[in-house]
Write a protein that holds these residues in place. Structure first.
Motif, PDB file in Angstrom:
ATOM      1  N   ALA A 148       0.817  -1.215   0.000  1.00 56.33           N
ATOM      2  CA  ALA A 148       0.000   0.000   0.000  1.00 56.33           C
ATOM      3  C   ALA A 148       0.851   1.266   0.000  1.00 56.33           C
ATOM      4  O   ALA A 148       0.328   2.368  -0.180  1.00 56.33           O
ATOM      5  CB  ALA A 148      -0.924   0.004   1.216  1.00 56.33           C
ATOM      6  N   GLY A 149       2.147   1.114   0.208  1.00 57.12           N
ATOM      7  CA  GLY A 149       3.042   2.267   0.222  1.00 57.12           C
ATOM      8  C   GLY A 149       3.045   3.011   1.544  1.00 57.12           C
ATOM      9  O   GLY A 149       3.563   4.118   1.632  1.00 57.12           O
ATOM     10  N   LEU A 150       2.477   2.403   2.586  1.00 54.09           N
ATOM     11  CA  LEU A 150       2.426   3.065   3.886  1.00 54.09           C
ATOM     12  C   LEU A 150       3.733   2.957   4.654  1.00 54.09           C
ATOM     13  O   LEU A 150       4.058   3.834   5.461  1.00 54.09           O
ATOM     14  CB  LEU A 150       1.280   2.484   4.722  1.00 54.09           C
ATOM     15  CG  LEU A 150      -0.121   2.789   4.187  1.00 54.09           C
ATOM     16  CD1 LEU A 150      -1.165   1.947   4.888  1.00 54.09           C
ATOM     17  CD2 LEU A 150      -0.424   4.269   4.344  1.00 54.09           C
ATOM     18  N   ILE A 151       4.462   1.859   4.433  1.00 53.54           N
ATOM     19  CA  ILE A 151       5.759   1.680   5.097  1.00 53.54           C
ATOM     20  C   ILE A 151       6.780   1.201   4.083  1.00 53.54           C
ATOM     21  O   ILE A 151       6.432   0.735   2.996  1.00 53.54           O
ATOM     22  CB  ILE A 151       5.693   0.689   6.287  1.00 53.54           C
ATOM     23  CG1 ILE A 151       5.440  -0.735   5.798  1.00 53.54           C
ATOM     24  CG2 ILE A 151       4.660   1.117   7.314  1.00 53.54           C
ATOM     25  CD1 ILE A 151       5.624  -1.803   6.882  1.00 53.54           C
ATOM     26  N   SER A 152       8.029   1.314   4.474  1.00 48.47           N
ATOM     27  CA  SER A 152       9.110   0.720   3.697  1.00 48.47           C
ATOM     28  C   SER A 152       9.972  -0.060   4.682  1.00 48.47           C
ATOM     29  O   SER A 152       9.932   0.189   5.887  1.00 48.47           O
ATOM     30  CB  SER A 152       9.935   1.798   2.988  1.00 48.47           C
ATOM     31  OG  SER A 152      10.539   2.647   3.934  1.00 48.47           O
ATOM     32  N   SER A 153      10.706  -1.016   4.151  1.00 51.08           N
ATOM     33  CA  SER A 153      11.612  -1.765   5.018  1.00 51.08           C
ATOM     34  C   SER A 153      12.954  -1.909   4.315  1.00 51.08           C
ATOM     35  O   SER A 153      13.033  -1.873   3.089  1.00 51.08           O
ATOM     36  CB  SER A 153      11.030  -3.129   5.385  1.00 51.08           C
ATOM     37  OG  SER A 153      10.965  -3.964   4.257  1.00 51.08           O
ATOM     38  N   GLN A 154      13.955  -2.041   5.140  1.00 52.40           N
ATOM     39  CA  GLN A 154      15.313  -2.179   4.613  1.00 52.40           C
ATOM     40  C   GLN A 154      15.989  -3.291   5.391  1.00 52.40           C
ATOM     41  O   GLN A 154      15.893  -3.352   6.622  1.00 52.40           O
ATOM     42  CB  GLN A 154      16.072  -0.870   4.797  1.00 52.40           C
ATOM     43  CG  GLN A 154      17.480  -0.897   4.286  1.00 52.40           C
ATOM     44  CD  GLN A 154      18.164   0.439   4.522  1.00 52.40           C
ATOM     45  OE1 GLN A 154      17.678   1.291   5.253  1.00 52.40           O
ATOM     46  NE2 GLN A 154      19.310   0.614   3.892  1.00 52.40           N
ATOM     47  N   LYS A 155      16.646  -4.176   4.668  1.00 49.85           N
ATOM     48  CA  LYS A 155      17.328  -5.287   5.304  1.00 49.85           C
ATOM     49  C   LYS A 155      18.823  -5.003   5.323  1.00 49.85           C
ATOM     50  O   LYS A 155      19.420  -4.674   4.308  1.00 49.85           O
ATOM     51  CB  LYS A 155      17.044  -6.589   4.554  1.00 49.85           C
ATOM     52  CG  LYS A 155      17.523  -7.813   5.281  1.00 49.85           C
ATOM     53  CD  LYS A 155      17.019  -9.069   4.613  1.00 49.85           C
ATOM     54  CE  LYS A 155      17.473 -10.279   5.410  1.00 49.85           C
ATOM     55  NZ  LYS A 155      17.006 -11.518   4.827  1.00 49.85           N
TER      56      LYS A 155
END
Length: 122
Positions: A58-65
């Motif tokens: 939905a584009g509400l959050i982003s994540s980075q590994k």
């Protein structure tokens, strides 16, 4: 259906779940690792990951590994389409209710001119 409608549908679908809203509430305080998010919820990690994926879609959050650690954060401006739509609905319904109120008031208290016209003339 327009792209704007599809975007809103995706956003509202993501916001419809209490677990996802709780994740967003937590992320509003700042970024958090998946482990940190998971510890606050009584569910299997794959279930939590499904919620995170829905919020990302939905584009509400982003994540980075980074290595084995995945960190999630809110996406700036992600709520703007929802806020704009809600403001538009508020304006629309406020206008409709104001017009309805004026109509009901007119029916309940007709103007003096209107009343005089209905009286028989001498």
């Amino acid at each position: 259906m327009t792209k704007h409608s599809n975007d809103l549908d995706t956003l509202f679908a993501a916001l419809s779940d209490p677990t996802r809203r709780a994740l967003l509430t937590r992320l509003a305080r700042g970024p958090a690792t998946l482990s940190e998010l998971h510890s606050a919820h009584d569910m299997a990690l794959p279930s939590l990951m499904a919620h995170v994926k829905k919020l990302e879609t939905a584009g509400l959050i982003s994540s980075q590994k980074q290595g084995r650690i995945r960190t999630c954060r809110l996406t700036p401006g992600a709520f703007t389409p929802v806020q704009s739509w809600l403001e538009e609905q508020h304006r629309l319904w406020t206008g409709r209710l104001d017009r309805f109120d004026a109509y009901v008031t007119q029916l309940a208290h007709p103007s003096q001119e209107h009343t005089d016209d209905a009286r028989p003339k001498d």
